[in-house]
Design a protein around this motif. Sequence first.
Motif, PDB file in Angstrom:
ATOM      1  N   TYR A  79       5.402   1.110  35.155  1.00 32.28           N
ATOM      2  CA  TYR A  79       5.354  -0.008  34.197  1.00 32.28           C
ATOM      3  C   TYR A  79       3.944  -0.384  33.767  1.00 32.28           C
ATOM      4  O   TYR A  79       3.712  -0.653  32.582  1.00 32.28           O
ATOM      5  CB  TYR A  79       6.149  -1.204  34.710  1.00 32.28           C
ATOM      6  N   PRO A  80       2.952  -0.377  34.660  1.00 36.03           N
ATOM      7  CA  PRO A  80       1.590  -0.671  34.188  1.00 36.03           C
ATOM      8  C   PRO A  80       1.057   0.359  33.177  1.00 36.03           C
ATOM      9  O   PRO A  80       0.187   0.044  32.379  1.00 36.03           O
ATOM     10  CB  PRO A  80       0.750  -0.651  35.471  1.00 36.03           C
ATOM     11  N   CYS A  81       1.604   1.584  33.211  1.00 37.56           N
ATOM     12  CA  CYS A  81       1.104   2.647  32.329  1.00 37.56           C
ATOM     13  C   CYS A  81       2.020   2.925  31.143  1.00 37.56           C
ATOM     14  O   CYS A  81       1.616   3.624  30.210  1.00 37.56           O
ATOM     15  CB  CYS A  81       0.919   3.933  33.133  1.00 37.56           C
ATOM     16  N   LEU A  82       3.215   2.398  31.163  1.00 46.07           N
ATOM     17  CA  LEU A  82       4.251   2.769  30.198  1.00 46.07           C
ATOM     18  C   LEU A  82       3.789   2.698  28.749  1.00 46.07           C
ATOM     19  O   LEU A  82       3.922   3.664  28.002  1.00 46.07           O
ATOM     20  CB  LEU A  82       5.496   1.896  30.404  1.00 46.07           C
ATOM     21  N   GLU A  83       3.222   1.611  28.345  1.00 48.60           N
ATOM     22  CA  GLU A  83       2.819   1.446  26.939  1.00 48.60           C
ATOM     23  C   GLU A  83       1.403   1.935  26.660  1.00 48.60           C
ATOM     24  O   GLU A  83       1.020   2.063  25.503  1.00 48.60           O
ATOM     25  CB  GLU A  83       2.941  -0.031  26.530  1.00 48.60           C
ATOM     26  N   LEU A  84       0.644   2.209  27.714  1.00 51.42           N
ATOM     27  CA  LEU A  84      -0.779   2.514  27.532  1.00 51.42           C
ATOM     28  C   LEU A  84      -1.138   3.995  27.639  1.00 51.42           C
ATOM     29  O   LEU A  84      -2.265   4.366  27.298  1.00 51.42           O
ATOM     30  CB  LEU A  84      -1.599   1.722  28.561  1.00 51.42           C
ATOM     31  N   THR A  85      -0.210   4.818  28.119  1.00 48.63           N
ATOM     32  CA  THR A  85      -0.568   6.226  28.355  1.00 48.63           C
ATOM     33  C   THR A  85       0.351   7.195  27.617  1.00 48.63           C
ATOM     34  O   THR A  85       0.409   8.375  27.964  1.00 48.63           O
ATOM     35  CB  THR A  85      -0.539   6.552  29.864  1.00 48.63           C
ATOM     36  N   GLN A  86       1.020   6.732  26.593  1.00 47.86           N
ATOM     37  CA  GLN A  86       1.883   7.630  25.830  1.00 47.86           C
ATOM     38  C   GLN A  86       1.052   8.771  25.265  1.00 47.86           C
ATOM     39  O   GLN A  86      -0.042   8.569  24.756  1.00 47.86           O
ATOM     40  CB  GLN A  86       2.583   6.861  24.714  1.00 47.86           C
ATOM     41  N   GLY A  87       1.577   9.976  25.388  1.00 50.85           N
ATOM     42  CA  GLY A  87       0.858  11.151  24.902  1.00 50.85           C
ATOM     43  C   GLY A  87      -0.147  11.726  25.887  1.00 50.85           C
ATOM     44  O   GLY A  87      -0.844  12.690  25.564  1.00 50.85           O
ATOM     45  N   LEU A  88      -0.229  11.167  27.100  1.00 51.37           N
ATOM     46  CA  LEU A  88      -1.179  11.677  28.099  1.00 51.37           C
ATOM     47  C   LEU A  88      -0.848  13.136  28.417  1.00 51.37           C
ATOM     48  O   LEU A  88       0.271  13.459  28.805  1.00 51.37           O
ATOM     49  CB  LEU A  88      -1.107  10.843  29.384  1.00 51.37           C
ATOM     50  N   PRO A  89      -1.810  14.035  28.238  1.00 52.34           N
ATOM     51  CA  PRO A  89      -1.575  15.442  28.566  1.00 52.34           C
ATOM     52  C   PRO A  89      -1.393  15.610  30.082  1.00 52.34           C
ATOM     53  O   PRO A  89      -2.176  15.082  30.866  1.00 52.34           O
ATOM     54  CB  PRO A  89      -2.850  16.149  28.099  1.00 52.34           C
ATOM     55  N   PHE A  90      -0.363  16.359  30.462  1.00 48.62           N
ATOM     56  CA  PHE A  90      -0.116  16.563  31.885  1.00 48.62           C
ATOM     57  C   PHE A  90       0.608  17.875  32.115  1.00 48.62           C
ATOM     58  O   PHE A  90       1.197  18.471  31.223  1.00 48.62           O
ATOM     59  CB  PHE A  90       0.713  15.411  32.474  1.00 48.62           C
ATOM     60  N   THR A  91       0.577  18.306  33.346  1.00 50.72           N
ATOM     61  CA  THR A  91       1.409  19.384  33.850  1.00 50.72           C
ATOM     62  C   THR A  91       1.552  19.165  35.350  1.00 50.72           C
ATOM     63  O   THR A  91       0.997  18.213  35.901  1.00 50.72           O
ATOM     64  CB  THR A  91       0.842  20.778  33.514  1.00 50.72           C
ATOM     65  N   TYR A  92       2.299  20.046  35.992  1.00 49.91           N
ATOM     66  CA  TYR A  92       2.500  19.876  37.429  1.00 49.91           C
ATOM     67  C   TYR A  92       2.895  21.189  38.076  1.00 49.91           C
ATOM     68  O   TYR A  92       3.267  22.150  37.412  1.00 49.91           O
ATOM     69  CB  TYR A  92       3.551  18.807  37.723  1.00 49.91           C
ATOM     70  N   TYR A  93       2.762  21.170  39.399  1.00 51.02           N
ATOM     71  CA  TYR A  93       3.229  22.305  40.191  1.00 51.02           C
ATOM     72  C   TYR A  93       4.075  21.780  41.331  1.00 51.02           C
ATOM     73  O   TYR A  93       3.904  20.644  41.800  1.00 51.02           O
ATOM     74  CB  TYR A  93       2.061  23.167  40.691  1.00 51.02           C
ATOM     75  N   ILE A  94       5.023  22.602  41.744  1.00 54.01           N
ATOM     76  CA  ILE A  94       5.952  22.244  42.811  1.00 54.01           C
ATOM     77  C   ILE A  94       5.916  23.352  43.855  1.00 54.01           C
ATOM     78  O   ILE A  94       6.053  24.532  43.521  1.00 54.01           O
ATOM     79  CB  ILE A  94       7.396  22.110  42.270  1.00 54.01           C
ATOM     80  N   ARG A  95       5.734  22.989  45.095  1.00 53.44           N
ATOM     81  CA  ARG A  95       5.876  23.946  46.209  1.00 53.44           C
ATOM     82  C   ARG A  95       7.312  23.807  46.694  1.00 53.44           C
ATOM     83  O   ARG A  95       7.655  22.853  47.376  1.00 53.44           O
ATOM     84  CB  ARG A  95       4.863  23.648  47.311  1.00 53.44           C
ATOM     85  N   ALA A  96       8.148  24.738  46.276  1.00 53.11           N
ATOM     86  CA  ALA A  96       9.584  24.654  46.513  1.00 53.11           C
ATOM     87  C   ALA A  96      10.035  25.692  47.527  1.00 53.11           C
ATOM     88  O   ALA A  96       9.910  26.886  47.275  1.00 53.11           O
ATOM     89  CB  ALA A  96      10.337  24.852  45.201  1.00 53.11           C
ATOM     90  N   GLY A  97      10.557  25.241  48.623  1.00 51.95           N
ATOM     91  CA  GLY A  97      11.135  26.156  49.601  1.00 51.95           C
ATOM     92  C   GLY A  97      12.421  26.758  49.084  1.00 51.95           C
ATOM     93  O   GLY A  97      12.818  27.849  49.497  1.00 51.95           O
ATOM     94  N   HIS A  98      13.079  26.050  48.186  1.00 51.57           N
ATOM     95  CA  HIS A  98      14.317  26.562  47.586  1.00 51.57           C
ATOM     96  C   HIS A  98      14.041  26.894  46.123  1.00 51.57           C
ATOM     97  O   HIS A  98      13.174  27.696  45.847  1.00 51.57           O
ATOM     98  CB  HIS A  98      15.449  25.546  47.760  1.00 51.57           C
ATOM     99  N   ASP A  99      14.720  26.228  45.184  1.00 50.73           N
ATOM    100  CA  ASP A  99      14.520  26.603  43.777  1.00 50.73           C
ATOM    101  C   ASP A  99      13.736  25.586  42.956  1.00 50.73           C
ATOM    102  O   ASP A  99      13.340  25.876  41.842  1.00 50.73           O
ATOM    103  CB  ASP A  99      15.855  26.917  43.102  1.00 50.73           C
ATOM    104  N   GLY A 100      13.514  24.389  43.462  1.00 50.64           N
ATOM    105  CA  GLY A 100      12.709  23.392  42.758  1.00 50.64           C
ATOM    106  C   GLY A 100      13.409  22.680  41.618  1.00 50.64           C
ATOM    107  O   GLY A 100      12.809  21.842  40.948  1.00 50.64           O
ATOM    108  N   THR A 101      14.686  22.984  41.391  1.00 49.75           N
ATOM    109  CA  THR A 101      15.404  22.440  40.236  1.00 49.75           C
ATOM    110  C   THR A 101      15.471  20.920  40.246  1.00 49.75           C
ATOM    111  O   THR A 101      15.161  20.270  39.240  1.00 49.75           O
ATOM    112  CB  THR A 101      16.836  23.014  40.180  1.00 49.75           C
ATOM    113  N   GLY A 102      15.880  20.325  41.346  1.00 49.25           N
ATOM    114  CA  GLY A 102      15.996  18.869  41.423  1.00 49.25           C
ATOM    115  C   GLY A 102      14.646  18.182  41.291  1.00 49.25           C
ATOM    116  O   GLY A 102      14.519  17.153  40.629  1.00 49.25           O
TER     117      GLY A 102
END
Length: 153
Positions: A79-102
């Motif tokens: 909520y503190p960032c909701l209106e102030l960070t729209q369009g913020l460039p991002f990506t992520y990585y997941i270390r998944a022991g299974h498939d990472g879908t959820g």
Amino acid sequence: MKRLLIVAHAPSPNTLRLRDAVKDGACHEDIEAVEVVVKAPLEAGPDDILNCDAIILGTTENLGYMSGALKDFFDRSYYPCLELTQGLPFTYYIRAGHDGTGTNRAIESITTGLRWKLIQEPLICRGEYRDEFEEQCRELGMYVAASLDAGLL
């Protein structure tokens, strides 16, 4: 100077290697105008997001979901960032022991609500730990930092 924020949950030696690989890539010697800030999710908050130009998130897959620490980061920051960070460039990585879908679905849902801009397909490191995950994470960090450095983000 642009600021790249890396918020990654790294509770094991392997996940720490992945986080450090992202940082190493982002700090490549040819990238000159990017400050890299690395924080654990429980140490990061809205001010960190508001003061960055791009963000890379990292999490483990925990019971088919993101880590509780990353969820806490989102809970405190949403909520503190909701209106102030729209369009913020991002990506992520997941270390998944299974498939990472959820885990992937949960991060997509939250960042869609925030209206952040996905700049690179998420990296999902699935199955048994492999050393190649570290190189993939290094490339992810380098891609984002080089894009910031070149003014593409």
